[in-house]
Design a protein around this motif. Structure first.
Motif, PDB file in Angstrom:
ATOM      1  N   PRO A  26       0.809  -1.229   0.000  1.00 54.20           N
ATOM      2  CA  PRO A  26       0.000   0.000   0.000  1.00 54.20           C
ATOM      3  C   PRO A  26       0.841   1.277   0.000  1.00 54.20           C
ATOM      4  CG  PRO A  26      -0.888  -1.571   1.563  1.00 54.20           C
ATOM      5  CD  PRO A  26       0.439  -2.112   1.124  1.00 54.20           C
ATOM      6  N   PHE A  27       2.002   1.250   0.655  1.00 56.68           N
ATOM      7  CA  PHE A  27       2.864   2.424   0.707  1.00 56.68           C
ATOM      8  C   PHE A  27       3.427   2.758  -0.668  1.00 56.68           C
ATOM      9  CE2 PHE A  27       6.883   4.620   1.392  1.00 56.68           C
ATOM     10  CZ  PHE A  27       6.535   5.582   2.327  1.00 56.68           C
ATOM     11  N   LEU A  28       3.711   1.740  -1.470  1.00 59.34           N
ATOM     12  CA  LEU A  28       4.229   1.996  -2.813  1.00 59.34           C
ATOM     13  C   LEU A  28       3.187   2.690  -3.688  1.00 59.34           C
ATOM     14  CD1 LEU A  28       6.132  -1.359  -3.507  1.00 59.34           C
ATOM     15  CD2 LEU A  28       7.108   0.875  -2.928  1.00 59.34           C
ATOM     16  N   LYS A  29       1.920   2.403  -3.432  1.00 59.68           N
ATOM     17  CA  LYS A  29       0.852   3.047  -4.204  1.00 59.68           C
ATOM     18  C   LYS A  29       0.517   4.416  -3.623  1.00 59.68           C
ATOM     19  CE  LYS A  29      -2.653   3.651  -6.978  1.00 59.68           C
ATOM     20  NZ  LYS A  29      -2.469   3.981  -8.407  1.00 59.68           N
ATOM     21  N   TYR A  30       0.386   4.496  -2.321  1.00 61.59           N
ATOM     22  CA  TYR A  30       0.038   5.739  -1.649  1.00 61.59           C
ATOM     23  C   TYR A  30       1.064   6.026  -0.552  1.00 61.59           C
ATOM     24  CZ  TYR A  30      -4.472   4.982  -3.943  1.00 61.59           C
ATOM     25  OH  TYR A  30      -5.458   4.781  -4.873  1.00 61.59           O
ATOM     26  N   PRO A  31       2.226   6.538  -0.916  1.00 64.15           N
ATOM     27  CA  PRO A  31       3.272   6.805   0.077  1.00 64.15           C
ATOM     28  C   PRO A  31       2.882   7.916   1.038  1.00 64.15           C
ATOM     29  CG  PRO A  31       3.887   7.734  -2.043  1.00 64.15           C
ATOM     30  CD  PRO A  31       2.647   6.929  -2.281  1.00 64.15           C
ATOM     31  N   GLY A  32       3.426   7.827   2.247  1.00 64.31           N
ATOM     32  CA  GLY A  32       3.143   8.847   3.247  1.00 64.31           C
ATOM     33  C   GLY A  32       3.813  10.168   2.910  1.00 64.31           C
ATOM     34  N   ASN A  33       3.213  11.241   3.373  1.00 61.34           N
ATOM     35  CA  ASN A  33       3.745  12.580   3.114  1.00 61.34           C
ATOM     36  C   ASN A  33       3.904  13.345   4.422  1.00 61.34           C
ATOM     37  OD1 ASN A  33       3.791  12.415   0.236  1.00 61.34           O
ATOM     38  ND2 ASN A  33       1.582  12.758   0.199  1.00 61.34           N
ATOM     39  N   SER A  70      -9.436   7.213   2.726  1.00 62.36           N
ATOM     40  CA  SER A  70     -10.280   6.100   2.272  1.00 62.36           C
ATOM     41  C   SER A  70      -9.559   5.239   1.238  1.00 62.36           C
ATOM     42  CB  SER A  70     -11.585   6.639   1.684  1.00 62.36           C
ATOM     43  OG  SER A  70     -12.310   7.364   2.653  1.00 62.36           O
ATOM     44  N   LEU A  71      -8.878   5.879   0.294  1.00 63.73           N
ATOM     45  CA  LEU A  71      -8.160   5.123  -0.725  1.00 63.73           C
ATOM     46  C   LEU A  71      -7.038   4.289  -0.117  1.00 63.73           C
ATOM     47  CD1 LEU A  71      -7.928   7.755  -3.618  1.00 63.73           C
ATOM     48  CD2 LEU A  71      -9.157   5.570  -3.671  1.00 63.73           C
ATOM     49  N   TYR A  72      -6.318   4.880   0.827  1.00 66.36           N
ATOM     50  CA  TYR A  72      -5.193   4.157   1.424  1.00 66.36           C
ATOM     51  C   TYR A  72      -5.665   2.932   2.202  1.00 66.36           C
ATOM     52  CZ  TYR A  72      -1.271   2.989   4.397  1.00 66.36           C
ATOM     53  OH  TYR A  72      -0.279   2.301   5.053  1.00 66.36           O
ATOM     54  N   VAL A  89      -5.178  -1.081   1.621  1.00 66.27           N
ATOM     55  CA  VAL A  89      -4.628  -1.975   2.649  1.00 66.27           C
ATOM     56  C   VAL A  89      -5.524  -3.194   2.824  1.00 66.27           C
ATOM     57  CG1 VAL A  89      -4.138  -2.216   5.112  1.00 66.27           C
ATOM     58  CG2 VAL A  89      -3.388  -0.175   3.902  1.00 66.27           C
ATOM     59  N   ALA A  90      -6.843  -2.960   2.923  1.00 65.85           N
ATOM     60  CA  ALA A  90      -7.786  -4.065   3.079  1.00 65.85           C
ATOM     61  C   ALA A  90      -7.748  -5.000   1.866  1.00 65.85           C
ATOM     62  CB  ALA A  90      -9.199  -3.522   3.289  1.00 65.85           C
TER      63      ALA A  90
END
Length: 250
Positions: free
Chosen positions: A123-130, A145-147, A151-152
């Motif tokens: 999930p981090f590769l798709k939506y990395p933290g900022n 919601s997307l993140y 993950v789910a």
């Protein structure tokens, strides 16, 4: 025994949370401070003369930055570690003995490695933290919601792949079954990642080094958390299960 494993899982999660907090404090907080400074500078430069002082007078800081980066960080990561440790112990109880004649330490290590990849890394590769100053206030809900949705999805596909691989292992062998299951997970989650919308809200002029350092620290914190959890829980579980085996044999 389930209660014993649950308690040991939460204890291991607490230990892992403390270690992850120390890593995040020394390697992650400096980039957060830099981002907060940039955010404050940008807000000050775009405000009208005297508006910054007026806003500061109206909005008192409820929790200081010092508390956030120490006690707040320890509380948040510690509670997260305890919760993850409890769930980890339940997952361990389910898979132990179903992966062959592996020792509890090995089972816990494999489970921790798989959970790190499926629950965090993919999930981090798709939506990395900022860090602060990155992202728009109006999109917080959709980004969250997307993140968590991804993950789910990653967790569901990972569980299905593991179950499918276990069945294939009986027919094709552990090596081939594992490779096919892993390949299936990569393909399915890759298609899902391609279909889901991307989020890129990094403002122009934001230092790439600060963003890179923050994201590396985020990954490192999770590596420390899951590594410590797997090793600590594996040692505690092996000790507990070993004592039970001795009692049953006697």
């Amino acid at each position: 025994m389930m209660r014993t494993l649950l308690v040991r899982g939460m204890l291991a999660g607490l230990v892992a949370g403390v270690l992850a907090t120390l890593f995040a404090y020394f390697f992650g907080e400096p980039s957060v401070d830099t981002a907060i400074g940039l955010e404050g500078t940008a807000a000050h430069s775009h405000s009208a003369p005297g508006a910054h002082e007026h806003a500061a007078a109206e909005e008192e800081e409820l929790v200081t930055r010092g508390v956030q980066s120490t006690v707040g960080l320890l509380t948040g990561v510690g509670l997260y570690g305890v919760a993850v440790g409890g769930l980890f112990s339940l997952a361990f109880a389910f898979v132990f003995g179903r992966l062959g004649t592996l020792r509890p330490r090995v089972t816990a290590a494999l489970l921790a490695g798989g959970a790190f990849v499926v629950v965090f890394l993919v999930p981090f590769l798709k939506y990395p933290g900022n860090p602060p100053a990155v992202g728009q206030a109006g999109t917080i809900g959709s980004r969250t919601s997307l993140y968590f949705g991804f993950v789910a999805l990653s967790l569901l596909v990972g569980i299905l792949a593991a179950a499918f691989g276990r069945k294939l292992a009986d027919k094709l062998g552990a090596w081939r079954g594992g490779l096919i299951a892993a390949g299936g997970y990569v393909v399915l989650i890759g298609v899902a990642a391609a279909l889901l919308p991307s989020i890129d809200e990094v403002p122009d002029g934001f230092p790439g080094s600060t963003l890179w350092t923050f994201r590396l620290a985020s990954v490192g914190t999770q590596v420390v958390l899951w590594t410590a959890l797997g090793l600590t829980f594996g040692a505690l579980a092996e000790k507990a299960l070993g004592r039970k085996a001795v009692v049953q044999t006697a």
